[in-house]
Write a protein that holds these residues in place. Sequence first.
Motif: not given
Length: 589
Positions: A42-46, A86-87, A297-300, A305-306
């Motif tokens: 999910a966050p990878w496109p961003l 993805i959604a 952004l991926i980390f946040v 999500e975690m």
Amino acid sequence: MTTPTQQADMRTLLRQFITSERRRIALALVCMLGLAATELLAPWPLKIIFDQVLLERPAPGRWLNSLMQGGKPFAVVIVSLGILGIALLGSAFAYGQQWLTSYLGQRLVYSLRCELFAHLQQLSLSFHNRTHTGELLAKVTGETEAFKDAFVEAVLLALPQLLTITSMFAILLWLDWRLSLIVLATFPLLYLALSRSYEQLKITTRQQRQREGKLAARLSEVLSSVRLVKAYGRERYEQERFEQESQQTLAAGLQTERKAAAVTRVVELLKAAGLWATVLFGALAVINGRMTPGTLLIFVAYLNEMYKPLRNLAKTSGRLSRAVVSAQRLGEILNTEVERWNDSTTGVKNRLRGEIVFDRVSFDYGDGESVLQEVSFTLAPGQRVALVGASGAGKSTIANLILRFYHATHGTIRLDGVNIEQYSRDTLRDEIGVVLQDALLFGASIRENLSYGKPTATQAEIETAARQAYAHEFISALPDGYDTIIGERGSTLSGGQRQRLCLARALIKNPSVLILDEPTSAIDSESAELIHTAINQLRADKTTIVIAHHLTTLKEFDHILVLKRGHLVEQGKHEELLRLGGAYFRMNQ
């Protein structure tokens, strides 16, 4: 599932359920893994939009370089569509997961309740006498539902959530191991909080479930005796008792919820601490050029999500504690040994003759106090026999032993020369008809009630039995005749009418042995006379045992057994016993 006569426990039932539903469980896990994969993507496109499109950093793949050749707006449009893709894929997996887990949960409840009901019917009368009906109802309904919730959430949902957390952390380590260690620092604290709360929740949950069982038992007892409560004007008293039980249940429930809420708040605080540290050190790394904004952004995104599955796992710990308690309470039923029955019928071709022999039979209910002591007698086939004596003398116990509701502590009971323990349940119960002191009827049609002992009975057989019990006349006068629906426990009929229906229900089987437990003790004189007339007109090939209430009717009996404090003190015919001048003579004075 296991057959009713097999002993089963919770682990056996779960293994059988998993085996029977393995395909749907596998498909549910596939949907869960697919959903976990979409959450990872999910966050990878961003990240791609921020790093490769907006900041024009080198693209890792040829396809992205091709997109960039069409201009930034074109690349943003195409990559952003990946968010929708993805959604949509995640929604499909989520739908499949929700439907399959709900289906599996409902099937589990169905299987458990059917197994519990079958097992309860095989348990001895002693078990049911010492166990509150309301508590059993609470276990069969409430505990199975609680166990289902935990099975679905703690097992089917927790595994993919753990996999999601592990996969996200692995990706974070790949992206930046230093920042990943900062995220990891909160996990030991989280583990300590969850493990401690789980033990506390298990204790408080068991207390809550026990209180709920007592509350259900109180409710069942009062509702089943509502006529008595109203007759004595004790509504306020019962209300106060119920409120007291409810208050204790409320306190236990609030304590459980308070502990569960505390765990959730701990998780939220740890999440805030982890997010703060991640944003702080990640932003500094971006400023120093050691990390891209997209990576931050991926980390946040992953951190949020975690902690979502971690919050779910915190809630699951409460449900899991409830499941453990529910499994223990259901296991208390399933681990109770069923009645002992011989699986094969012993030498019955057409019907039994009805000879009954008690050979030095003793019995107690397990408390060490003898109810019967060294009782011996012989009843010839076709005899009409009366059991008389004061309350507690052992009359009903003899009837219960013949029906094998209980097993003799010592001595032997023989039916047609065969030890009664050698007969199968179906053989014995098919050959014995019984009319209990309490006229128990179901809230169904009269036809269904009369054919309860013989579901294949024809209308002619039903009417014949009703005529023998002098019930046909009042049945015919009802608006729908034999199709009339009566109230629960026959509440819409008089006591005498209910008892005559019970007699007809016993006669429809044409049993070899007929047992009547004080059939006229609580009915009007007219109905009592009709029942006595019906008993006197029974065919001679039917051994009839009557626990007598009115001594004036004993002259017609072939044999009378006189009991006193568990001993058989006299036996014989009416005139013989009177001439003895003993216990029976004094009872007639």
